[in-house]
Design an enzyme around this catalytic site. Sequence first.
Site, PDB file in Angstrom:
ATOM      1  N   GLU A 111      -2.110   2.882 -11.071  1.00 37.02           N
ATOM      2  CA  GLU A 111      -2.524   3.449  -9.789  1.00 37.02           C
ATOM      3  C   GLU A 111      -2.971   4.899  -9.987  1.00 37.02           C
ATOM      4  OE1 GLU A 111      -0.396   4.218  -5.415  1.00 37.02           O
ATOM      5  OE2 GLU A 111       0.794   4.252  -7.268  1.00 37.02           O
ATOM      6  N   LYS A 169      -4.461  -2.003  -1.515  1.00 40.43           N
ATOM      7  CA  LYS A 169      -3.033  -1.936  -1.196  1.00 40.43           C
ATOM      8  C   LYS A 169      -2.797  -2.248   0.282  1.00 40.43           C
ATOM      9  CE  LYS A 169       0.972   1.117  -1.797  1.00 40.43           C
ATOM     10  NZ  LYS A 169       1.419   2.459  -2.255  1.00 40.43           N
ATOM     11  N   CYS A 220       2.300  -0.018  -6.705  1.00 39.19           N
ATOM     12  CA  CYS A 220       3.447   0.869  -6.504  1.00 39.19           C
ATOM     13  C   CYS A 220       4.573   0.151  -5.766  1.00 39.19           C
ATOM     14  CB  CYS A 220       2.990   2.138  -5.793  1.00 39.19           C
ATOM     15  SG  CYS A 220       4.129   3.528  -5.976  1.00 39.19           S
TER      16      CYS A 220
END
Length: 356
Positions: A111, A169, A220
Amino acid sequence: TLAWAVLTLWPGPATSAAPRRRAVLATLALAGTAGLAILPAALPLDPVPAGAATTVVAAIQGNVPRARASLADQVSDYQTVTQNHVAATDKLAQEVSDGKLPKPDLVIWPENSTEIDPTVYPPVYDQIASAAKAIGTPILVGANLQNPQRNAGVLWLPGTGPEPHYYVKRQLVPFGEYIPFRSIISKITSLTQLQPVDYTPGRSNYVFHLGQIRLGDVICYEVGFDNLVRSDVQDGANLLSMQTNDATFERDGQTGETGQQLAMARIRAVEHDRAVVVASTTGYSAIIAPDGQLITSSGTWQQAELEARVPLVSYTTLADRVGPWPEYVIVVLTVAALAYAAIRQQAGRRRTTPVN
């Protein structure tokens, strides 16, 4: 909850044996609750078929500058981060060229490995293109896309560039990637300007198809959400990845957050019986076997290139088939136990209240 209810509310005569009986019942309740919690782990994993296909994957940990950049130096800092990942990929490509390592079928960058949108900034585009050309393999790049602002995993093909379809995301970090109730909070504090523009969340998962690889990606802290990872597996993912950037949490020397994420990724490997590739900017990065064991891993605040051969498994596990229902059952039982405890406690108070 069950143990507390037994200890505090179980009716019985006021005898010397009552406390002992309560303790025994509480122990049994605790044991039962623990049994429910560890049951999934106690069940045998579906064995990986002897003839299962395999693939070679790599995770790149480029590392980032340790000191926080000023606002004036942020662009330079972002360029350094991307260049670090290019350099680490070039190093891996050289080892492959020298015959020290097999050529990977897929490379994962973390990321924010490019904080500048490569589709609108040619220098960054050229940097990533050079890395993809050197390794000769698709790279999943963690990119910050603009207009609207999105945190995405973009598949970069050698000689071709980014695929038109990518993963965005879905589960954004409150106060990190968006400000909830921004209009209200802005009237109280100016700190909302630290995140002047909210990220736009993705609407669905996306499984990348690369030959025999079906890659499901999360970014994440999404790894902590059961339904997000499960949706990839249900859509056919035979390999999972987690792209993450933990630099902000580690600058003061702490590693608890990144260690927690790695532990979650290992749980996902066991839950879905899939290999998981963890790519972090600063560590820990790892390649995890379907049984949760670390095949290879890195330390923190260092540049690292990880590579391993992993199985590609397409069947579904018991956890995939059952889905969230065990969680729902435990929540309902907990709520019911609390309600029952409250009712019994209220009834006990009424019995002990003296009548005038």
